[in-house]
Design a protein around this motif. Sequence first.
Motif, PDB file in Angstrom:
ATOM      1  N   ARG A 173      -5.645   4.450   7.927  1.00 25.72           N
ATOM      2  CA  ARG A 173      -4.997   4.371   6.630  1.00 25.72           C
ATOM      3  C   ARG A 173      -3.748   5.236   6.651  1.00 25.72           C
ATOM      4  O   ARG A 173      -3.824   6.436   6.943  1.00 25.72           O
ATOM      5  CB  ARG A 173      -5.933   4.876   5.545  1.00 25.72           C
TER       6      ARG A 173
ATOM      7  N   SER B 242       0.599   4.027  -2.822  1.00 20.80           N
ATOM      8  CA  SER B 242       0.116   5.366  -2.474  1.00 20.80           C
ATOM      9  C   SER B 242       1.177   6.442  -2.675  1.00 20.80           C
ATOM     10  O   SER B 242       0.851   7.591  -2.952  1.00 20.80           O
ATOM     11  CB  SER B 242      -0.377   5.387  -1.021  1.00 20.80           C
TER      12      SER B 242
ATOM     13  N   GLU C 257       1.478  -4.164  -6.783  1.00 20.20           N
ATOM     14  CA  GLU C 257       0.523  -3.105  -6.474  1.00 20.20           C
ATOM     15  C   GLU C 257       0.913  -1.741  -7.019  1.00 20.20           C
ATOM     16  O   GLU C 257       0.091  -0.830  -7.048  1.00 20.20           O
ATOM     17  CB  GLU C 257       0.339  -2.998  -4.952  1.00 20.20           C
TER      18      GLU C 257
ATOM     19  N   TYR D 275       0.832  -1.208   0.000  1.00 25.85           N
ATOM     20  CA  TYR D 275       0.000   0.000   0.000  1.00 25.85           C
ATOM     21  C   TYR D 275       0.870   1.263   0.000  1.00 25.85           C
ATOM     22  O   TYR D 275       0.571   2.235  -0.704  1.00 25.85           O
ATOM     23  CB  TYR D 275      -0.938   0.022   1.201  1.00 25.85           C
TER      24      TYR D 275
END
Length: 516
Positions: free
Chosen positions: A174, A100, A122, A96
């Motif tokens: 998050r 991101s 990812e 992630y």
Amino acid sequence: MIPTSNLASMLLQTARRFPDRPAIVWRDTIWTWATFRERVQAAAGALAASGVRHGDRVLLHARNSNAVLETMFASWMIGATWVPTNFRLTPPEVAYLAQSSGAAVHIFDSAYPDHAAAAKAENPACRLEVVIGEGAGPLNWEMMAAHAGPIIRPADVDRDHPAWFFYTSGTTGRPKAGVLTHGQMDYVVCNHLCDLMPGTTENDASLVVAPLSHGAGVHALPQVARGAPTILLSGERLDCDEAWRLVEKHRVTNMFTVPTILTMLARHEAVDRYDHSSLRYVIYAGAPMYRADQVHALRKLGKVLVQYFGMGEVTGNITVLPPYLHSENDAEMPVGSCGVPRVGMEVAILDEAGQILDPGATGEICVRGPGVFAGYHDNPEATVKATAHGWFHTGDLGHVDERGFLYITGRASDMYISGGSNVYPREVEEALLLHPDVMEACVLGVPHEKWGEAGIAVLVMKDGAATGQVELLAHLEGKLAKYKWPHSFAFWPELPKSGYGKVTKREIRRLLQKDV
């Protein structure tokens, strides 16, 4: 463009003054400042030759080593942004962060092939993969550090040019990338030397006992600026005996810790077997420290403790409680306070309308000054919320006294700090709810003798489910870093809810305390 000094220039200047003095000591190897500089310049040249450009993001997932600091400065040499991760994170968590941040480069310790694969899958923005240590396939960091086409001068950067994506999390759990800039970090280095370690020179030495990806990495920068060597533990786990042996061997004068680590070090029997009289500053931050542990550390180490209160978004620069304000005698120190505002920073207690409250009144702790970050990467809504009314909002509650000493009394969010690491209950709850037998989950931080705070998970299970703590912890394996795991579990028939159907954590906490 408002130009500023590239942070990499600190390394070049120090290497010019002290080329043959030690810069990094790890295991049986010593890298001099000249060697450190040469490896960084070579690696920067290799990155540039591989297509890495000014403004690109460089993701790093690795245990502490000389290479961690080399990736930091090599990134800055070409104007790229360093994006370190906590090596304890799981593959999905690291993936992630890669996605991101939009990292163009992935640098992975060879011990984490699953993390590297997850990140690659990812993050389509990745154009280059590098491995630290033994491993086939990607380009090896040692090859890059020996590149024949070094970059000699650091790239020109604007004052607000991103230097570091410091990942932190909000109440949603998050992770968000706090953007730390070259101009901001120049101030942070100066402030650390002013408020935390005054008088630091090339004759000092710093021991690293925490991951360089976060606070310990920030702490390493003032050492580079002053030419003080950085000493690394041989492994990724804290070895108190080795730590005290290294303090004696290298005449260590400063270290950055969290209360849990400081307590472990001060209570370990090795503290009495090795000479630690060289210590001048033992800095602790990241969580409250029990008064009994504070007093014990003072008795063992003397008046060398330095406390500060800070966050990733403010790079630790909120308050400081220096050695002379620490005492074993309660009457001689502001017990429970995390100190006064750092030089150049302003701290205020605000109400919900953004008005500054008088001394003694409780509200949200807010801060402003040159240590505050430039905002969250690709998250303007979170940035606006965090900087409302012209202040950075910490999310912590507290008050200041008439003299300006700050006291933290609670948290506006549910986040708790376990062993110096932030844990966000919603993230843990969501992972637990993935178990087929879990119907409802509520996670709270409660006081813990060793870790400061630890999580307790209150669960409602499906009828007839025989799943217990062992199975639930096995379920979390690979989904969450272990420091986020609940320390204990409670199984209730239902969770109390408000009239709007929301779980009332305050009531759950009250019921838990009632059962004690």
